[in-house]
Design a protein around this motif. Structure first.
Motif, PDB file in Angstrom:
ATOM      1  N   GLU A 191       1.102  -1.402   0.568  1.00  0.00           N
ATOM      2  CA  GLU A 191       0.331  -0.015  -0.435  1.00  0.00           C
ATOM      3  C   GLU A 191       1.053   1.630  -0.083  1.00  0.00           C
ATOM      4  N   THR A 238      -2.280  -7.682 -11.800  1.00  0.00           N
ATOM      5  CA  THR A 238      -3.717  -7.305 -11.253  1.00  0.00           C
ATOM      6  C   THR A 238      -3.775  -7.811  -9.711  1.00  0.00           C
ATOM      7  N   LYS A 242      -2.207  -5.236  -6.515  1.00  0.00           N
ATOM      8  CA  LYS A 242      -3.098  -4.626  -5.994  1.00  0.00           C
ATOM      9  C   LYS A 242      -2.545  -5.012  -4.570  1.00  0.00           C
ATOM     10  N   LYS A 243      -1.677  -5.133  -3.691  1.00  0.00           N
ATOM     11  CA  LYS A 243      -2.084  -5.265  -2.377  1.00  0.00           C
ATOM     12  C   LYS A 243      -0.619  -4.359  -1.685  1.00  0.00           C
ATOM     13  N   LEU A 251      -3.856   1.738 -11.685  1.00  0.00           N
ATOM     14  CA  LEU A 251      -3.409   0.633 -12.234  1.00  0.00           C
ATOM     15  C   LEU A 251      -4.135   0.996 -13.903  1.00  0.00           C
ATOM     16  N   LEU A 267     -10.019  -6.711 -14.135  1.00  0.00           N
ATOM     17  CA  LEU A 267     -10.068  -5.885 -12.969  1.00  0.00           C
ATOM     18  C   LEU A 267     -11.241  -5.804 -12.161  1.00  0.00           C
ATOM     19  N   GLU A 270     -10.631  -8.042  -9.367  1.00  0.00           N
ATOM     20  CA  GLU A 270      -9.823  -8.036  -8.566  1.00  0.00           C
ATOM     21  C   GLU A 270     -11.005  -7.535  -7.160  1.00  0.00           C
ATOM     22  N   PHE A 272     -11.254  -3.940  -8.592  1.00  0.00           N
ATOM     23  CA  PHE A 272     -11.048  -2.508  -9.047  1.00  0.00           C
ATOM     24  C   PHE A 272     -12.110  -1.862  -9.007  1.00  0.00           C
ATOM     25  N   THR A 291      -8.958   2.263 -10.844  1.00  0.00           N
ATOM     26  CA  THR A 291      -8.602   1.941  -9.170  1.00  0.00           C
ATOM     27  C   THR A 291      -8.943   1.097  -7.984  1.00  0.00           C
ATOM     28  N   LYS A 292      -8.309   1.335  -7.541  1.00  0.00           N
ATOM     29  CA  LYS A 292      -7.508   0.111  -5.451  1.00  0.00           C
ATOM     30  C   LYS A 292      -9.337   0.808  -5.159  1.00  0.00           C
TER      31      LYS A 292
END
Length: 293
Positions: A191, A238, A242-243, A251, A267, A270, A272, A291-292
């Motif tokens: 993060e 992906t 993400k972590k 992304l 995405l 996962e 997003f 975006t996450k």
């Protein structure tokens, strides 16, 4: 077409370019006249105005030999950019050779999308997966103030080329090069990233068979295809990436023009959000961002 040595005696710049054009035409090179002129500019180390001004002057013997050698390489299929070791991208000049893919205009859509995004969102820490020549990272670091990028590639030879370009554009303080297979050797904190960007190998194994000779036989195959359905690296980047992204981190991918729905679905699966599919200048799907949460 064969050129005898005595034909090269006492020729002018214009005559030599005409010979080069005719040789390339005999090998069915569509841009024969353009390539012949660009190779002349490269050999003579001059600009277009100087080429026109001195076109009727005799050319030195060693320059004639260099020019005809380059014409022969081009006639046999070597891409022009690998002969001149140069390609323009986003208004910047890049060194390229057979160790990396040649930067393409399609990829500018990815960079332009991120630059526009940066006008409304802070981008300070980023990772690029599969940097190749470094053109994406260099262009982003050049145009986005205070952006720091870790540019990773599995191939050390590609990183050598990227290093040349980072140094040429004096961006050593903003770009860190690293040898890594996706995130396997990445030691960044979770993060911690504002953005992950990639133009991964996305051509399918079957599509590779139909590529132009100059792409299929000269550009590095591992940078073109994942050897399967073309989606392997989108899934892996992906999932693993993400972590490392902050909440609301970006992304951004370049994609093949038929992969839009599939990459958007990856995405979405996962987790997003704000997923967008963006077209290039030819109105073909070219970029996916998300975006996450």
């Amino acid at each position: 077409m064969r050129i005898e040595k005595n034909q090269l005696k006492n020729v002018t710049v214009n005559q030599l370019m005409a010979m080069g054009r005719d040789i390339l035409l005999s090998y069915n090179k569509l841009d024969a006249a353009i390539d012949a002129r660009l190779l002349a500019l490269h050999v003579l180390q001059c600009n277009t105005a100087e080429l026109i001004m001195h076109g009727n002057e005799k050319i030195a013997e060693h320059l004639k030999e260099s020019y005809m050698y380059m014409i022969a390489r081009r006639a046999q299929g070597t891409p022009l950019q690998y002969i001149t070791n140069s390609q323009e991208f986003m208004g910047l000049e890049f060194y390229v050779d057979e160790r990396v893919l040649i930067p393409r205009q399609d990829t500018e859509t990815l960079v332009e999308t991120i630059i526009e995004y940066s006008k409304k969102h802070v981008l300070q820490q980023a990772v690029e997966i599969g940097t190749g020549s470094g053109c994406i990272s260099v262009a982003l670091a050049h145009y986005i103030k205070n952006l720091h990028i870790t540019s990773m590639d599995i191939c050390e030879n590609a990183l050598d080329v990227a290093r040349k370009n980072v140094q040429a554009h004096q961006l050593e303080d903003y770009i860190t090069l690293a040898n890594s297979d996706v995130f396997k050797a990445y030691d960044g904190e979770e993060e911690s990233l504002d953005m992950i960007v990639s133009n991964p190998p996305y051509i399918t194994f079957e599509e590779c068979k139909g590529l132009m000779q100059e792409v299929k036989e000269y550009e590095p195959r591992k940078a073109l295809t994942d050897g399967g359905d073309g989606l392997k690296f989108y899934r892996e980047i992906t999932r693993e990436g993400k972590k490392y992204l902050k909440q609301n981190g970006l992304l951004a991918y370049e994609i093949g023009y038929l992969q839009g729905k599939d990459v958007c679905a990856i995405l979405e699966q996962e987790g997003f959000t704000q997923i967008k599919l963006i077209q290039d200048l030819a109105q073909r799907d070219r970029v996916v961002i998300g975006t996450k949460i």
